[in-house]
Design a protein around this motif. Structure first.
Motif, short mmCIF file in Angstrom:
data_model
loop_
_atom_site.label_atom_id
_atom_site.label_comp_id
_atom_site.label_asym_id
_atom_site.label_seq_id
_atom_site.Cartn_x
_atom_site.Cartn_y
_atom_site.Cartn_z
N LYS A 95 0.82 -1.21 0.00
CA LYS A 95 0.00 0.00 0.00
C LYS A 95 0.85 1.27 0.00
N PRO A 100 3.24 2.00 -8.66
CA PRO A 100 2.07 1.14 -8.85
C PRO A 100 2.43 -0.34 -8.75
N CYS A 120 -2.88 -4.66 -3.75
CA CYS A 120 -2.22 -4.04 -4.90
C CYS A 120 -3.12 -2.96 -5.51
N ASP A 121 -2.53 -2.10 -6.31
CA ASP A 121 -3.27 -1.00 -6.92
C ASP A 121 -4.20 -1.48 -8.03
N TYR A 208 2.41 9.31 -10.23
CA TYR A 208 1.95 8.07 -9.61
C TYR A 208 2.27 8.05 -8.12
N LYS A 212 -0.56 7.88 -5.21
CA LYS A 212 -0.62 6.78 -4.25
C LYS A 212 -0.58 7.32 -2.82
#
Length: 261
Positions: A95, A100, A120-121, A208, A212
């Protein structure tokens, strides 16, 4: 770095981590989880890695825990605290990884394997994938952040159904529920997953990373505190006669006779 239970390769900005213990269906034992945790750290440090793909060798992604090994440990009076903590550690690292992570799953995706996948993403599934929150069948609770992640993925009611009954769901159903982001037929699964990973690898890494971080802050900011409670609860469950009976029943291929204590 040399590993015994995972394989790693790096190409075109993609780190591919393959769970590689097919004889026991890539069971999430302490050794495999430790290696996975270490490799996630390597991916975080490696500036050339822009996306991580996590998959499984053999007939499936992961069958969850190694039931035979668990039963042997129980018979020998060993505890499971370290194993449970390591499972939580892996989920948290996925996380919080600033890159990614794509779970590419096929065949059985059970127990801890299910929860690692939804940490997972993206979760991309072959049409033969079969998802199962198997913990209730052996008197445990979902680990690897399972309840936390599942309720956010499908809502409390559906998460309760899956966790409390151990109901199996197909890749198609998982797609409908939003657990899976894409599903492909078995023949094109690998090609399509690689194509998607390459597209992500060519994307804006700083963007990204920040997305996240913001998603984590907005949706998962109390995840670490939750995991501490999960470890406590799982340790409690692992000390019960129900857990021992669940393991024994699984190995003997019969229904468990729980006593509810």
């Amino acid at each position: 770095m040399s590993y015994k239970k995972i394989l790693c390769s790096y190409n075109d900005g993609i780190a591919r981590i393959t769970l590689n213990s097919p004889k026991n269906l890539n069971a999430m034992d302490y050794s495999l989880l430790s290696e996975l945790s270490k490799e996630l750290d390597e991916c975080k440090k490696n500036a050339n890695v822009r996306v991580v793909v996590l998959n499984g060798a053999g007939k499936g992604f992961s069958g969850g825990g190694d039931i035979a090994a668990m039963y042997k440990a129980i018979e020998e009076g060993q505890g499971f605290g370290e194993l449970i903590e390591k499972a939580a550690e892996v989920a948290l690292k996925i996380k919080k990884l600033p890159k990614p992570v794509i779970a590419a799953v096929h065949g059985p995706v059970a127990g801890a394997g299910f929860n690692v996948a939804i940490a997972c993403d993206f979760c991309i599934a072959a049409e033969n994938a079969l998802f199962l929150q198997a913990f209730v069948k052996i008197g445990l609770i979902p680990d690897c952040g399972g309840v936390y992640l599942l309720t956010r993925a499908v809502g409390a009611a559906k998460a309760s159904e899956l966790a409390l009954t151990g109901k199996k769901i197909s890749a198609k159903k998982a797609l409908e529920l939003g657990i899976v982001s894409e599903m492909y037929n078995n023949e094109e699964f690998e090609e399509k997953t690689n194509k998607f990973a390459l597209k992500i690898a060519k994307g804006p890494a700083v963007s990204y990373k920040n997305m996240k971080q913001l998603i984590y802050k907005s949706q998962f900011s109390d995840f670490e505190d939750y995991l501490k409670e999960e470890v406590r609860a799982q340790v409690e469950c692992s000390k019960t006669e129900d857990f021992k009976e669940g393991l024994k029943a699984f190995l003997e291929k019969r229904q468990p006779n729980y006593i509810g204590r």
